[in-house]
Design a protein around this motif. Structure first.
Motif, PDB file in Angstrom:
ATOM      1  N   PRO A  88       0.964  -1.250  -0.020  1.00  0.00           N
ATOM      2  CA  PRO A  88       0.142   0.210   0.052  1.00  0.00           C
ATOM      3  C   PRO A  88       0.878   1.401   0.135  1.00  0.00           C
ATOM      4  N   ALA A  89       0.203   2.180  -0.696  1.00  0.00           N
ATOM      5  CA  ALA A  89       1.309   3.398  -0.938  1.00  0.00           C
ATOM      6  C   ALA A  89       0.932   4.347   0.551  1.00  0.00           C
ATOM      7  N   VAL A  90       1.983   4.909   0.978  1.00  0.00           N
ATOM      8  CA  VAL A  90       1.627   5.916   2.081  1.00  0.00           C
ATOM      9  C   VAL A  90       2.180   7.293   1.814  1.00  0.00           C
ATOM     10  N   ALA A  91       2.030   8.186   2.707  1.00  0.00           N
ATOM     11  CA  ALA A  91       2.595   9.675   2.396  1.00  0.00           C
ATOM     12  C   ALA A  91       3.826   9.652   3.075  1.00  0.00           C
ATOM     13  N   ALA A  92       4.735  10.677   2.186  1.00  0.00           N
ATOM     14  CA  ALA A  92       6.060  10.617   2.575  1.00  0.00           C
ATOM     15  C   ALA A  92       6.290  11.347   3.964  1.00  0.00           C
ATOM     16  N   THR A  93       7.336  11.106   4.726  1.00  0.00           N
ATOM     17  CA  THR A  93       7.703  11.307   5.906  1.00  0.00           C
ATOM     18  C   THR A  93       9.080  12.220   5.940  1.00  0.00           C
ATOM     19  N   GLU A  94       9.649  12.414   7.221  1.00  0.00           N
ATOM     20  CA  GLU A  94      10.922  13.127   7.188  1.00  0.00           C
ATOM     21  C   GLU A  94      11.752  12.194   6.804  1.00  0.00           C
ATOM     22  N   ALA A  95      11.671  10.806   7.046  1.00  0.00           N
ATOM     23  CA  ALA A  95      12.735   9.663   6.692  1.00  0.00           C
ATOM     24  C   ALA A  95      12.667   9.203   5.368  1.00  0.00           C
ATOM     25  N   THR A  96      11.554   9.573   4.449  1.00  0.00           N
ATOM     26  CA  THR A  96      11.603   9.194   3.049  1.00  0.00           C
ATOM     27  C   THR A  96      12.629   9.823   2.259  1.00  0.00           C
ATOM     28  N   ARG A  97      13.202   8.668   1.437  1.00  0.00           N
ATOM     29  CA  ARG A  97      14.248   9.107   0.679  1.00  0.00           C
ATOM     30  C   ARG A  97      14.108   8.671  -0.882  1.00  0.00           C
ATOM     31  N   ILE A  98      14.870   9.412  -1.773  1.00  0.00           N
ATOM     32  CA  ILE A  98      14.805   8.894  -3.248  1.00  0.00           C
ATOM     33  C   ILE A  98      16.191   8.561  -3.240  1.00  0.00           C
ATOM     34  N   ILE A  99      16.360   7.190  -3.903  1.00  0.00           N
ATOM     35  CA  ILE A  99      17.628   6.480  -4.194  1.00  0.00           C
ATOM     36  C   ILE A  99      17.931   6.539  -5.594  1.00  0.00           C
ATOM     37  N   ILE A 100      18.860   7.513  -6.273  1.00  0.00           N
ATOM     38  CA  ILE A 100      19.125   7.254  -7.526  1.00  0.00           C
ATOM     39  C   ILE A 100      20.141   6.268  -7.943  1.00  0.00           C
ATOM     40  N   LEU A 101      19.596   5.520  -8.747  1.00  0.00           N
ATOM     41  CA  LEU A 101      20.466   4.095  -8.982  1.00  0.00           C
ATOM     42  C   LEU A 101      20.743   3.958 -10.396  1.00  0.00           C
ATOM     43  N   ASP A 102      21.805   3.206 -10.924  1.00  0.00           N
ATOM     44  CA  ASP A 102      22.086   2.827 -12.154  1.00  0.00           C
ATOM     45  C   ASP A 102      21.622   1.563 -12.251  1.00  0.00           C
ATOM     46  N   VAL A 103      20.464   1.355 -13.136  1.00  0.00           N
ATOM     47  CA  VAL A 103      19.917  -0.027 -13.267  1.00  0.00           C
ATOM     48  C   VAL A 103      20.060  -0.670 -14.470  1.00  0.00           C
ATOM     49  N   PRO A 104      20.771  -1.896 -14.406  1.00  0.00           N
ATOM     50  CA  PRO A 104      20.726  -2.515 -15.774  1.00  0.00           C
ATOM     51  C   PRO A 104      19.735  -2.717 -16.638  1.00  0.00           C
ATOM     52  N   MET A 105      19.563  -2.298 -17.776  1.00  0.00           N
ATOM     53  CA  MET A 105      18.250  -2.662 -18.700  1.00  0.00           C
ATOM     54  C   MET A 105      19.084  -2.558 -20.006  1.00  0.00           C
ATOM     55  N   ASN A 106      18.831  -3.845 -20.897  1.00  0.00           N
ATOM     56  CA  ASN A 106      18.997  -4.446 -21.986  1.00  0.00           C
ATOM     57  C   ASN A 106      20.644  -3.575 -22.459  1.00  0.00           C
ATOM     58  N   ASP A 107      21.609  -4.321 -21.608  1.00  0.00           N
ATOM     59  CA  ASP A 107      23.010  -4.093 -21.822  1.00  0.00           C
ATOM     60  C   ASP A 107      23.662  -2.457 -21.615  1.00  0.00           C
ATOM     61  N   ARG A 108      22.839  -1.806 -20.840  1.00  0.00           N
ATOM     62  CA  ARG A 108      23.351  -0.476 -20.498  1.00  0.00           C
ATOM     63  C   ARG A 108      22.739  -0.095 -19.119  1.00  0.00           C
ATOM     64  N   LEU A 109      23.288   0.937 -18.696  1.00  0.00           N
ATOM     65  CA  LEU A 109      22.857   1.185 -17.211  1.00  0.00           C
ATOM     66  C   LEU A 109      21.856   2.590 -17.546  1.00  0.00           C
ATOM     67  N   VAL A 110      20.638   2.508 -16.876  1.00  0.00           N
ATOM     68  CA  VAL A 110      19.756   3.816 -16.765  1.00  0.00           C
ATOM     69  C   VAL A 110      19.752   4.296 -15.416  1.00  0.00           C
ATOM     70  N   GLY A 111      19.401   5.573 -15.520  1.00  0.00           N
ATOM     71  CA  GLY A 111      19.412   6.217 -14.158  1.00  0.00           C
ATOM     72  C   GLY A 111      17.842   6.184 -13.657  1.00  0.00           C
ATOM     73  N   VAL A 112      17.639   5.786 -12.423  1.00  0.00           N
ATOM     74  CA  VAL A 112      16.262   5.594 -12.118  1.00  0.00           C
ATOM     75  C   VAL A 112      16.387   5.926 -10.688  1.00  0.00           C
ATOM     76  N   GLY A 113      15.342   6.667 -10.134  1.00  0.00           N
ATOM     77  CA  GLY A 113      15.215   6.840  -8.617  1.00  0.00           C
ATOM     78  C   GLY A 113      14.108   5.981  -7.976  1.00  0.00           C
ATOM     79  N   PHE A 114      14.434   5.463  -6.917  1.00  0.00           N
ATOM     80  CA  PHE A 114      13.636   4.617  -6.251  1.00  0.00           C
ATOM     81  C   PHE A 114      13.156   5.360  -5.013  1.00  0.00           C
ATOM     82  N   VAL A 115      11.894   5.477  -4.475  1.00  0.00           N
ATOM     83  CA  VAL A 115      11.494   6.126  -3.480  1.00  0.00           C
ATOM     84  C   VAL A 115      11.387   4.957  -2.095  1.00  0.00           C
TER      85      VAL A 115
END
Length: 162
Positions: free
Chosen positions: A66-93
């Motif tokens: 279930p989705a929840v509202a963001a809090t003071e602790a919520t973070r966005i993690i910017i990642l290099d995700v492997p997709m089809n032989d290359r790295l794609v920048g994606v953020g995870f909450v």
């Protein structure tokens, strides 16, 4: 000597997950996210980080939580995700980020086979940190699971740059 790897540990719905530190670019405080029309429900939108656009994925929604509202602790993690032989920048909450920790590679266990339709294809295995279990994400499989393909990521990049 046991081979260890470093993982960023994060919290999601009271559980601990790990992402290989090799894939982590940076960790940001929660910020406004520009919505995208007709995006899948797990795709919150885009953010700008120093002139580059990143699609932002709600990990809770992606994992069927279930989705929840963001809090003071919520973070966005910017990642290099492997997709089809290359790295794609994606953020995870994530609900929160704990620490970067060493996990013994030999101690990572496969996901238990329990039968039925348990959504576990996003996990590479289960590690241990003391008494706690850490579910290790397989980023390529996690992003492939719901149609976030290289093409859709490229279209997002193009639409955000326009």
């Amino acid at each position: 000597m046991a081979a260890t790897s470093q993982y960023l540990t994060l919290g999601l719905a009271g559980e601990t997950f790990g992402i290989s530190i090799r894939n982590v670019r940076e960790i940001l405080d929660m910020r406004p996210i520009s919505r995208l029309p007709h995006a899948p429900n797990f795709l919150l939108g885009m953010i700008d980080v120093r002139g580059a656009g990143y699609p932002i994925v709600d990990l809770r929604t992606k994992l069927g939580l279930p989705a929840v509202a963001a809090t003071e602790a919520t973070r966005i993690i910017i990642l290099d995700v492997p997709m089809n032989d290359r790295l794609v920048g994606v953020g995870f909450v994530a609900d929160c980020v704990f620490e970067v920790t060493d996990i013994d590679e030999q101690a990572i266990e496969p996901i238990p086979e329990v039968g039925g339709k348990w959504q576990s294809d996003y996990a590479a295995g289960i590690g241990r940190k003391g008494e706690k279990f850490v579910v290790i994400f397989d980023l390529a499989r996690l992003m492939a699971a719901d149609g976030m393909t290289e093409g859709s990521a490229a279209r997002l990049d193009a639409s955000f740059a326009a």
